[in-house]
Design a protein around this motif. Structure first.
Motif, PDB file in Angstrom:
ATOM      1  N   THR A   8      -5.787  13.484 -52.173  1.00  0.00           N
ATOM      2  CA  THR A   8      -5.162  13.347 -53.475  1.00  0.00           C
ATOM      3  C   THR A   8      -5.874  12.307 -54.313  1.00  0.00           C
ATOM      4  O   THR A   8      -6.485  11.385 -53.799  1.00  0.00           O
ATOM      5  N   PHE A   9      -5.783  12.423 -55.634  1.00  0.00           N
ATOM      6  CA  PHE A   9      -6.404  11.465 -56.536  1.00  0.00           C
ATOM      7  C   PHE A   9      -5.615  10.155 -56.572  1.00  0.00           C
ATOM      8  O   PHE A   9      -6.174   9.070 -56.652  1.00  0.00           O
ATOM      9  N   THR A 127       5.980  13.384 -51.752  1.00  0.00           N
ATOM     10  CA  THR A 127       4.736  13.842 -52.365  1.00  0.00           C
ATOM     11  C   THR A 127       3.668  14.113 -51.320  1.00  0.00           C
ATOM     12  O   THR A 127       3.456  13.308 -50.412  1.00  0.00           O
ATOM     13  N   GLY A 128       2.990  15.246 -51.460  1.00  0.00           N
ATOM     14  CA  GLY A 128       1.860  15.593 -50.607  1.00  0.00           C
ATOM     15  C   GLY A 128       0.647  15.907 -51.456  1.00  0.00           C
ATOM     16  O   GLY A 128       0.468  15.310 -52.514  1.00  0.00           O
ATOM     17  N   LYS A 129      -0.163  16.864 -51.017  1.00  0.00           N
ATOM     18  CA  LYS A 129      -1.362  17.183 -51.787  1.00  0.00           C
ATOM     19  C   LYS A 129      -1.596  18.688 -51.844  1.00  0.00           C
ATOM     20  O   LYS A 129      -1.274  19.440 -50.935  1.00  0.00           O
ATOM     21  N   ILE A 531       3.728  18.433 -46.509  1.00  0.00           N
ATOM     22  CA  ILE A 531       3.704  18.830 -47.922  1.00  0.00           C
ATOM     23  C   ILE A 531       2.242  19.063 -48.271  1.00  0.00           C
ATOM     24  O   ILE A 531       1.573  18.251 -48.912  1.00  0.00           O
ATOM     25  N   ARG A 532       1.725  20.184 -47.820  1.00  0.00           N
ATOM     26  CA  ARG A 532       0.286  20.445 -47.903  1.00  0.00           C
ATOM     27  C   ARG A 532       0.062  21.906 -48.258  1.00  0.00           C
ATOM     28  O   ARG A 532       0.532  22.812 -47.569  1.00  0.00           O
ATOM     29  N   GLY A 533      -0.642  22.142 -49.338  1.00  0.00           N
ATOM     30  CA  GLY A 533      -0.933  23.500 -49.754  1.00  0.00           C
ATOM     31  C   GLY A 533      -2.361  23.646 -50.222  1.00  0.00           C
ATOM     32  O   GLY A 533      -2.951  22.710 -50.771  1.00  0.00           O
ATOM     33  N   ASN A 551      -7.084  19.267 -56.897  1.00  0.00           N
ATOM     34  CA  ASN A 551      -7.047  18.153 -55.952  1.00  0.00           C
ATOM     35  C   ASN A 551      -6.034  17.157 -56.494  1.00  0.00           C
ATOM     36  O   ASN A 551      -6.370  16.252 -57.226  1.00  0.00           O
ATOM     37  N   GLN A 552      -4.770  17.342 -56.158  1.00  0.00           N
ATOM     38  CA  GLN A 552      -3.706  16.683 -56.899  1.00  0.00           C
ATOM     39  C   GLN A 552      -2.490  16.399 -56.036  1.00  0.00           C
ATOM     40  O   GLN A 552      -2.291  17.036 -54.992  1.00  0.00           O
ATOM     41  N   PRO A 553      -1.656  15.443 -56.484  1.00  0.00           N
ATOM     42  CA  PRO A 553      -0.360  15.258 -55.831  1.00  0.00           C
ATOM     43  C   PRO A 553       0.518  16.486 -56.071  1.00  0.00           C
ATOM     44  O   PRO A 553       0.403  17.149 -57.105  1.00  0.00           O
TER      45      PRO A 553
END
Length: 595
Positions: A8-9, A127-129, A531-533, A551-553
């Protein structure tokens, strides 16, 4: 599929009181028996080793009211082709097939048949990424000729799958081959042999809990690494030959792709298997050469022109128009990752890497869940910034990696199977619709064929199968075609395959929120976490650019059929004195095998 690992950024700033409330709710749900919900629209809370699931109302999901369910109809129908075989899904898919195709009917159907859960990490973070992948197009040939000297392998005949429960804790075991697997057997049984179990530090597959192994004399050992495979080749069908090993590696990362043939025509490949070794990208910090390999593998470099009937066409964007820009981008990446770069890495002045603004805290709205920060990142080039972030934080692979096997290389002749026959085919090779070089389907054209050194040190290796081409997407792990913009690869332990998932993130490039209903239809070696996609963008250059920028939350809400949610909660509750929480949210012998 072998999608790529990214990071994640920026981490989302959470409201302490809200995080505390969520944690308290989740811990209580995970430590005591479920109580009857006060609201019939809420499912029971539960937890596993990998995630916690907090029930919410659909209207509490940010963006839910704005979703167009008519756009999800085709993806839901495709999803049901696989899920209707599940007892809990059969009546749902039957009812879905009779629905009128309009937004109101589909929205009500989901409200009636599913419970919504916000997914949390084991530490109760929300929150994941989210990353992205796509279906690339690369140049190739059916013949090994000229520059086309890197094979695209099908499943090797000497690779077997063995269930971890069959060999767990054993020094020796009687086994016999059966349809590409090694299964438990009794002494004296036809085809059976006693083997030493020498798996070292190998790990079974996350989804199926099986090891990828080979037979080495009287021992069962992990299958060969990429380095071994490149050294002498495999006893496996070769589906095509390509000129650029980095583009082939990129296709392995994505998990599927198309090959534009040198003499015209096109073949489509889907993920078939993997060698069982960990997926480690070539991102060695401070090593400019290895960084460049990683950049190439991510398809930032442009592909070559290939011959087609009536002239030539570029497999990617126009090379000439992008060459200078690509060189500048490479220089900036190398400079960012090597603390000023190496004079040998590039002769161009190295640009200063763009920096991201710190995410700003947004006012909390009165809802059950906090929103993800939507502050855009100001960068010169979003895809290059994504690359920098990926390489700065990704796992590291280099030549020092050694697999947990003996120091030997691949034999140039097939390893005999326990029954004395050559190999043990993993599947009906007629599925390959023929192999390279005009050989009959199933013939081993790659045995003993070494390739020039690639410098790709990632020990993992993906094997493909040939499928028919068409307008639909590639076949994912669920067994149905992926839908661009509506399919996602997940960790099947935390997100059950086939489940609808609502995501809340940011559009690539920071262009507003990215909120939509997607379907968990694929998996990947690098997709790990609660929390990963990995979001599927589709086919071609535009999809590739979007994938690189993703590439984001993200936050995720899992939708479970009500019958499934009830059984999941009943077995996902940890009471005093009970065993540990289970591994899979929804255990399934095909989609997520429980240990």
């Amino acid at each position: 599929m072998q999608p790529h690992p990214t990071t994640t950024f920026a981490a989302r700033i959470r409201t302490p009181l809200l995080a505390l409330a969520i944690a308290a709710c989740s811990v209580a749900a995970a430590q005591s028996a479920p109580e009857a919900p006060t609201n019939p629209d809420l499912g029971p809370a539960f937890a596993t080793r990998n995630a916690a699931y907090v029930p919410v109302l659909f209207d509490e999901i940010p963006g839910w009211q704005d979703e167009s369910f008519e756009e999800t109809h085709a993806s839901f129908a495709s999803n049901c082709k696989a899920m209707k075989r599940r007892a809990a899904w059969a009546p749902i898919c039957s009812k879905f097939a009779r629905l009128p195709r309009n937004d109101q009917a589909l929205r009500q159907f989901i409200h009636d048949e599913f419970y919504a859960y916000q997914m949390l990490t084991p530490t109760r973070a929300a929150t994941g990424k989210l990353t992205g992948y796509f279906e690339p197009l690369i140049a190739g040939s059916l013949q090994r000729q000229g520059a086309y000297r890197y094979p695209v392998y099908g499943i090797p005949r000497d690779m077997y799958l063995v269930d971890s429960r069959t060999v767990a804790g054993l020094a020796t075991r009687w086994l016999k081959p059966a349809q590409g697997r090694l299964v438990g057997a009794d002494a004296g049984e036809a085809g059976a042999r006693q083997y030493r179990i020498d798996l070292g530090g190998a790990a079974p597959g996350t989804r199926d809990k099986r090891y990828r192994v080979r037979i080495a004399g009287d021992a069962i050992r992990p299958y060969y690494t990429r380095k071994d495979i490149d050294a002498t080749g495999l006893d496996a069908p070769v589906l095509a030959w390509v000129a650029d090993p980095f583009k082939l590696y990129s296709m392995q990362i994505q998990g599927s792709g198309k090959i534009q043939l040198k003499d015209g025509g096109l073949i489509r490949l889907a993920y078939a298997e993997q060698n069982g070794h960990p997926f480690l990208p070539n991102a060695t910090r401070g090593d400019a050469d290895t960084m460049l390999l990683a950049i190439k593998a991510r398809a930032l470099m442009e592909p070559e022109d290939v011959a087609v009937p009536g002239g030539t066409r570029s497999v990617g964007a126009t090379r000439g128009a992008r060459k200078d820009a690509a060189d500048d981008e490479v220089a900036r990446i190398v400079a960012a990752l090597s603390g000023g770069g190496s004079a040998s890495a590039t002769s161009r002045p190295q640009a200063k890497p763009a920096t991201a603004k710190r995410p700003t805290k947004r006012p909390q709205r009165p809802a059950a869940v906090a929103t993800v920060d939507q502050a855009p990142m100001k960068v010169e080039s979003a895809d290059v910034e994504a690359m920098i972030q990926l390489l700065m934080q990704a796992p590291v692979a280099d030549e020092s990696y050694s697999a947990p096997v003996e120091d030997t290389v691949v034999a140039t002749t097939p390893t005999p199977s326990p029954s004395g026959s050559s190999g043990g085919a993993r599947m009906d090779m007629s599925e390959y619709e023929g192999v390279a070089g005009g050989k009959p389907a199933g013939q081993a054209v790659g045995a003993g064929t070494a390739v020039p050194a690639t410098g790709i040190f990632d020990p993992s290796y993906v094997f493909f199968r040939r499928i028919g081409d068409g307008p639909e997407g590639p076949i994912g792990a669920l067994g149905v075609p992926l839908s661009a913009g509506r399919s996602m690869a997940v960790d099947p332990r935390a997100t059950p395959l086939g489940a609808p998932v609502f995501i809340d993130g940011v559009q690539p490039g920071g262009k507003g929120p990215m909120r939509r209903l997607v379907f968990a239809q694929d998996t990947g070696g690098a997709i790990r976490g609660s929390i990963r996609g990995d979001f599927f963008w589709g086919f071609g250059d535009k999809a590739g650019r979007m994938a690189l920028q993703t590439n984001q939350p993200v936050r995720m809400w899992l939708l479970l059929p009500k019958a499934v949610a009830g059984s999941a909660a009943a077995s996902g509750i940890k009471t005093r004195g009970s065993a540990e929480l289970r591994d899979c949210a929804v255990p399934d012998e095909e989609f997520c095998v429980e240990e």
